[in-house]
Motif scaffolding. Structure first.
Motif, PDB file in Angstrom:
ATOM      1  N   GLN A 214     -20.067-116.379  30.623  1.00  6.77           N
ATOM      2  CA  GLN A 214     -20.977-116.269  31.773  1.00  6.77           C
ATOM      3  C   GLN A 214     -22.238-115.500  31.399  1.00  6.77           C
ATOM      4  N   LEU A 215     -22.067-114.430  30.620  1.00  6.77           N
ATOM      5  CA  LEU A 215     -23.228-113.620  30.230  1.00  6.77           C
ATOM      6  C   LEU A 215     -24.168-114.392  29.309  1.00  6.77           C
ATOM      7  N   THR A 216     -23.590-115.164  28.403  1.00  8.85           N
ATOM      8  CA  THR A 216     -24.438-115.920  27.476  1.00  8.85           C
ATOM      9  C   THR A 216     -25.181-117.050  28.170  1.00  8.85           C
ATOM     10  N   GLN A 217     -24.628-117.545  29.290  1.00  5.77           N
ATOM     11  CA  GLN A 217     -25.273-118.651  30.013  1.00  5.77           C
ATOM     12  C   GLN A 217     -26.136-118.172  31.169  1.00  5.77           C
ATOM     13  N   GLY A 218     -26.232-116.834  31.325  1.00  3.27           N
ATOM     14  CA  GLY A 218     -27.006-116.287  32.433  1.00  3.27           C
ATOM     15  C   GLY A 218     -28.498-116.368  32.183  1.00  3.27           C
ATOM     16  N   ASP A 219     -29.253-115.814  33.126  1.00  2.56           N
ATOM     17  CA  ASP A 219     -30.719-115.849  33.020  1.00  2.56           C
ATOM     18  C   ASP A 219     -31.205-115.066  31.813  1.00  2.56           C
ATOM     19  N   GLY A 220     -30.654-113.855  31.646  1.00  2.00           N
ATOM     20  CA  GLY A 220     -31.047-113.054  30.490  1.00  2.00           C
ATOM     21  C   GLY A 220     -30.174-113.384  29.297  1.00  2.00           C
ATOM     22  N   THR A 221     -30.649-114.217  28.446  1.00  2.00           N
ATOM     23  CA  THR A 221     -29.827-114.714  27.338  1.00  2.00           C
ATOM     24  C   THR A 221     -29.412-113.599  26.384  1.00  2.00           C
ATOM     25  N   SER A 222     -30.137-112.484  26.355  1.00  2.00           N
ATOM     26  CA  SER A 222     -29.799-111.385  25.451  1.00  2.00           C
ATOM     27  C   SER A 222     -28.993-110.292  26.145  1.00  2.00           C
ATOM     28  N   HIS A 223     -28.706-110.497  27.433  1.00  2.00           N
ATOM     29  CA  HIS A 223     -28.015-109.466  28.197  1.00  2.00           C
ATOM     30  C   HIS A 223     -26.650-109.157  27.593  1.00  2.00           C
ATOM     31  N   TRP A 224     -25.950-110.195  27.129  1.00  2.00           N
ATOM     32  CA  TRP A 224     -24.603-110.007  26.595  1.00  2.00           C
ATOM     33  C   TRP A 224     -24.604-109.258  25.266  1.00  2.00           C
ATOM     34  N   LYS A 225     -25.764-109.183  24.611  1.00  2.00           N
ATOM     35  CA  LYS A 225     -25.855-108.489  23.330  1.00  2.00           C
ATOM     36  C   LYS A 225     -26.294-107.034  23.485  1.00  2.00           C
ATOM     37  N   ASP A 226     -26.796-106.681  24.630  1.00  2.00           N
ATOM     38  CA  ASP A 226     -27.322-105.337  24.842  1.00  2.00           C
ATOM     39  C   ASP A 226     -26.179-104.325  24.846  1.00  2.00           C
ATOM     40  N   PHE A 227     -26.300-103.285  24.008  1.00  2.00           N
ATOM     41  CA  PHE A 227     -25.175-102.366  23.876  1.00  2.00           C
ATOM     42  C   PHE A 227     -24.948-101.554  25.147  1.00  2.00           C
ATOM     43  N   ASP A 228     -25.980-101.349  25.965  1.00  2.00           N
ATOM     44  CA  ASP A 228     -25.776-100.650  27.243  1.00  2.00           C
ATOM     45  C   ASP A 228     -24.856-101.456  28.142  1.00  2.00           C
ATOM     46  N   THR A 229     -25.060-102.769  28.192  1.00  2.00           N
ATOM     47  CA  THR A 229     -24.192-103.637  28.982  1.00  2.00           C
ATOM     48  C   THR A 229     -22.772-103.600  28.452  1.00  2.00           C
ATOM     49  N   LEU A 230     -22.636-103.666  27.144  1.00  2.00           N
ATOM     50  CA  LEU A 230     -21.303-103.660  26.539  1.00  2.00           C
ATOM     51  C   LEU A 230     -20.593-102.335  26.774  1.00  2.00           C
ATOM     52  N   LEU A 231     -21.319-101.232  26.640  1.00  2.00           N
ATOM     53  CA  LEU A 231     -20.712 -99.919  26.890  1.00  2.00           C
ATOM     54  C   LEU A 231     -20.258 -99.792  28.334  1.00  2.00           C
ATOM     55  N   LYS A 232     -21.049-100.307  29.255  1.00  2.00           N
ATOM     56  CA  LYS A 232     -20.695-100.251  30.675  1.00  2.00           C
ATOM     57  C   LYS A 232     -19.415-101.032  30.934  1.00  2.00           C
ATOM     58  N   LEU A 233     -19.299-102.218  30.336  1.00  2.00           N
ATOM     59  CA  LEU A 233     -18.095-103.033  30.526  1.00  2.00           C
ATOM     60  C   LEU A 233     -16.874-102.371  29.899  1.00  2.00           C
ATOM     61  N   LEU A 234     -17.044-101.803  28.724  1.00  2.00           N
ATOM     62  CA  LEU A 234     -15.910-101.148  28.060  1.00  2.00           C
ATOM     63  C   LEU A 234     -15.482 -99.883  28.787  1.00  2.00           C
ATOM     64  N   LYS A 235     -16.444 -99.147  29.325  1.00  2.00           N
ATOM     65  CA  LYS A 235     -16.095 -97.953  30.103  1.00  2.00           C
ATOM     66  C   LYS A 235     -15.377 -98.336  31.393  1.00  2.00           C
ATOM     67  N   ALA A 236     -15.818 -99.445  32.003  1.00  2.00           N
ATOM     68  CA  ALA A 236     -15.133 -99.933  33.199  1.00  2.00           C
ATOM     69  C   ALA A 236     -13.695-100.316  32.866  1.00  2.00           C
ATOM     70  N   GLU A 237     -13.481-100.935  31.729  1.00  2.00           N
ATOM     71  CA  GLU A 237     -12.124-101.304  31.297  1.00  2.00           C
ATOM     72  C   GLU A 237     -11.273-100.064  31.081  1.00  2.00           C
ATOM     73  N   ASP A 238     -11.848 -99.060  30.417  1.00  2.00           N
ATOM     74  CA  ASP A 238     -11.094 -97.826  30.176  1.00  2.00           C
ATOM     75  C   ASP A 238     -10.750 -97.123  31.476  1.00  2.00           C
ATOM     76  N   LEU A 239     -11.704 -97.065  32.401  1.00  2.00           N
ATOM     77  CA  LEU A 239     -11.458 -96.412  33.688  1.00  2.00           C
ATOM     78  C   LEU A 239     -10.388 -97.163  34.477  1.00  2.00           C
ATOM     79  N   THR A 240     -10.474 -98.495  34.452  1.00  2.00           N
ATOM     80  CA  THR A 240      -9.477 -99.315  35.137  1.00  2.00           C
ATOM     81  C   THR A 240      -8.091 -99.054  34.576  1.00  2.00           C
ATOM     82  N   CYS A 241      -7.978 -99.070  33.265  1.00  2.00           N
ATOM     83  CA  CYS A 241      -6.667 -98.869  32.634  1.00  2.00           C
ATOM     84  C   CYS A 241      -6.132 -97.459  32.855  1.00  2.00           C
ATOM     85  N   ASN A 242      -6.998 -96.473  32.792  1.00  2.00           N
ATOM     86  CA  ASN A 242      -6.549 -95.096  33.019  1.00  2.00           C
ATOM     87  C   ASN A 242      -6.063 -94.883  34.442  1.00  2.00           C
ATOM     88  N   ASN A 243      -6.614 -95.666  35.384  1.00  2.00           N
ATOM     89  CA  ASN A 243      -6.213 -95.527  36.785  1.00  2.00           C
ATOM     90  C   ASN A 243      -4.903 -96.230  37.099  1.00  2.00           C
TER      91      ASN A 243
END
Length: 730
Positions: A214-243
């Motif tokens: 979905q990210l690669t096909q979105g409007d911002g084609t480079s959004h999926w490569k941005d490390f801020d986006t990736l860090l946000k998703l990984l932190k969300a995963e960690d928070l979800t799992c810790n909860n």
């Protein structure tokens, strides 16, 4: 509901052995009342005594089977309560139901405690609580597992979408806790570990792959490569799992799957995009965050490799100023740009944590790799040091120390040593350097390569120091009317070139007297030493009164020899000067152009005038010469105005000298290794030689030339059956 402890009767069980059927109805009625929350109506003493009597009368197996059947029937009814319940309500219902069943099983266990402690333990049967847990798993969880799995997937994914902050996280956590308490068999892993976790991990992988798509096909084609986006998703995963998970191993598994789908599988493009963004936008403080997107050292190495490629590319893109009149000017400008580039990347790495310290190693290796690809790097680095030391600095500044760092990174250190030694000799002989600073810099250089590398440089400084002390003590004895300075140079230290014209030249009597006087004086304190005079490295200062001004002329020795001829001659032709000085025609021609053609140093007058020198030209003192300063430097001009030709000649001489010295080092290394090992394959020998030579990078051509020399001179011999094997010939 509080657990009611049984009252153990002290009465003896005196009844005779009777059948289970006579008393099971009592126990069955009691169990039904427990399930109906009517515990207050029960007599636990009567129930316990009944169980006690049945076990004592050898009815334990039948009693255990009847209890199993009763519990199974009960849990089948419980299962029906899940009909029509989905989503988070299903998880909540599981939590509530299991909480009640644990109380019921605890109360039933109190009734059957004698059976558990005597029969079940002896026959290795599950106790009441374990039996109830397994039946609950089989009759309830087993039939609603599909609903529970799909609900867990949907709820966990919803929590991820909300960044880990989800109201139902507690419900999910309690449900997983229930599944973790239900063991398949004694000592085995829980149903969650064996069945639910693999399913959730598989669905998590699918979730993140779909998200990446979905990210690669979105409007911002480079959004999926941005490390801020990736860090946000990984932190969300960690928070979800810790909860929702308590087990750290489980949390790590989910994080690794998310990391692999988002980062590892796309690390090349992610590294390329983010490193370019960080470098181009000068975002020095975020490089550590880029490394934090992955826990895999392999992924970090890909990022480091991408950074290395950027560094090499930037270093190689530094342009050499072709418009500079002097190579030293171009070299200083180029090195300064290199220093600025080094500061830029070092600042980028300054925020790395101790776990990310490999970043500095990557930066250093990249600068070393780039330096080794630049052919003029040793010369430019030496020229930068030369320019720095000529100004007699009070201390070795930070830029000079950074250049020392560059010296430690590149491989062809022998090439640098040859060039640096030539420039050091000019600085010392022309007295354009601070000897203390020279010593400090040499000490910094030898920290990386050892004292053997700098032995010749230190020998040159020692010669200069000894010569200075000798002249201070004996200078006045040598000549009372003139200032004389003689440097005694050890041939093996200094880059001296033997020249026949030093021996053939006819010097004036005044110079000859000084020469003879110094030799006699030096022989008194240093017996047995043979002195060879290198006039081509000497300078002379001659004071002369021209018609309109008085000047002190500083010039090369051969120019001085020619100029002093006019002390006894009004004019001389070119051929007469060659004959009187016994110098080669080419050398005389260079000096005559310097003194009679060059506008700023035209101390001789040529007849006929012109820029070229012919053998019939006549020369005399230019009495009308004048200059703004009292002291005039007569600098040697390059013949035919072809500096590139002279530079090429010098460079080829240096390269030839380097080739010979490298071949000597390789020959010695091969001989030393083969003398020890006696027999080696070609590839093994080459690898060992490479490891034993730290000062330059040996290529296959040099190795081949060395082997040919050693084979021809019978130091080595090829094997008769296998030509890739070499034998040492003692």
């Amino acid at each position: 509901m509080p657990s009611v402890k049984p009252i153990v009767s002290t009465r003896r069980f005196t009844r005779k052995t009777e059948s289970l059927d006579d008393y099971w109805s009592v126990l069955q009625n009691g169990i039904d009342k427990i399930f109906d929350d009517r515990v207050a109506e029960l007599s636990f003493e009567k129930l316990y005594t009944t169980v006690y009597g049945l076990v004592l009368s050898k009815n334990g197996p039948q009693l255990h089977d009847r209890l199993t059947e009763q519990l199974s029937t009960h849990f089948i009814e419980v299962r029906k309560s899940f009909d029509g319940i989905t989503g988070a309500d299903g998880l909540q219902h599981l939590n509530v139901v299991w909480k009640k069943q644990k109380i019921y099983l605890s109360q039933i266990s109190d009734v059957f405690v004698y059976m558990d402690s005597v029969y079940s333990k002896r026959e290795n049967k599950p106790d009441v609580v374990s039996l109830g847990s397994r039946l609950f798993l089989k009759e309830v969880v087993g039939h609603v597992s599909d609903m529970l799995k799909s609900t867990l997937v949907n709820e966990i994914n919803e929590a991820r979408k909300r960044g880990g902050e989800y109201a139902e996280s507690g419900v999910i956590k309690d449900a997983i806790s229930v599944l973790n308490t239900l063991e398949l068999k004694d000592g085995m892993s829980s149903v969650f570990i064996m069945e639910f976790e693999p399913f959730l991990l598989e669905s998590t992988e699918k979730y993140y792959k779909d998200l990446h798509s979905q990210l690669t096909q979105g409007d911002g084609t480079s959004h999926w490569k941005d490390f801020d986006t990736l860090l946000k998703l990984l932190k969300a995963e960690d928070l979800t799992c810790n909860n929702i998970f308590d087990d750290l191993d489980t949390i790590s598994k989910f994080h690794n799957i998310a990391e692999k789908a988002l980062v590892t599988d796309n690390i090349q493009e992610i590294a390329r995009y983010n490193v370019a963004k960080i470098v181009n936008d000068d975002q020095k403080d975020v490089f550590s965050k880029l490394l934090a997107i992955s826990s895999s050292q392999r992924d970090k190495n890909v990022i480091f490799n991408q950074l290395s490629q950027f560094i090499v590319k930037e270093v190689l893109s530094i342009e050499i100023d072709a418009s500079a009149k002097k190579k030293s000017v171009a070299a200083v400008a180029w090195i300064q740009e290199l220093i600025a580039l080094r500061d830029k990347y070092y600042e980028l790495g300054s925020n790395l944590s101790s776990e990310q310290a490999a970043g500095f190693k990557c930066i250093n290796e990249a600068f070393g790799k780039a330096s080794n690809q630049i052919k003029v790097f040793p010369e430019f680095l030496s020229l930068y040091f030369d320019n720095f030391l000529k100004f007699a600095p009070k201390e070795i500044n930070s830029n000079a120390r950074k250049c020392v760092h560059f010296f430690k990174l590149f491989k062809d250190k022998d090439a640098f040593e040859v060039i640096y030694r030539q420039q050091l000799s000019r600085r010392l002989l022309q007295q354009k350097s601070n000897v203390v600073r020279e010593q400090e810099l040499i000490f910094l250089l030898q920290e990386d390569v050892g004292t053997s590398y700098t032995s010749k440089l230190r020998g040159m400084l020692r010669d200069f120091h000894l010569s200075t002390n000798f002249m201070q003590k004996s200078g006045k004895t040598l000549c009372q009317t003139r200032d004389v300075s003689v440097n005694v140079l050890t041939h093996m230290f200094w880059p001296l070139q033997d020249s026949q014209m030093n021996k053939d030249v006819v010097i004036p009597d005044s110079f000859g007297e000084i020469k003879t006087g110094f030799e006699n004086l030096y022989a008194k304190t240093h017996s047995g030493r043979l002195l060879d005079w290198n006039y081509h490295l000497s300078t002379v200062e001659i004071a002369y009164q021209f018609r309109h001004s008085y000047h002190e002329l500083s010039m090369p020795m051969f120019s001085g020899v020619i100029f002093l001829l006019f002390k006894n001659h009004q004019s001389l032709t070119f051929d007469e000067i060659v004959q009187l000085t016994n110098l080669p025609s080419q050398e005389v021609r260079k000096n005559m152009i310097t003194m009679s053609v060059a506008p700023k140093t035209r101390i001789l007058q040529k007849d006929p005038p012109g820029k070229s020198i012919s053998n019939s030209d006549s020369f005399s003192i230019n009495h009308d010469f004048t200059a703004p300063q009292r002291k005039v430097k007569v600098l040697m001009v390059v013949l035919n105005n072809k500096p590139s030709a002279a530079n090429d000649s010098t460079r080829s001489a240096v390269e030839k000298k380097l080739l010979n010295s490298r071949l000597a080092v390789i020959n010695a290394a091969v001989t030393r290794i083969m003398k020890r090992d006696r027999k080696l394959y070609h590839s093994e020998l080459q690898e060992k030689v490479i490891q034993s030579i730290p000062l330059f990078e040996m290529n296959s051509n040099l190795f081949k030339m060395s082997l040919e020399y050693l084979l021809d001179n019978e130091y080595l011999q090829r094997d008769f059956d296998n030509t890739t094997i070499y034998h040492y010939l003692p």
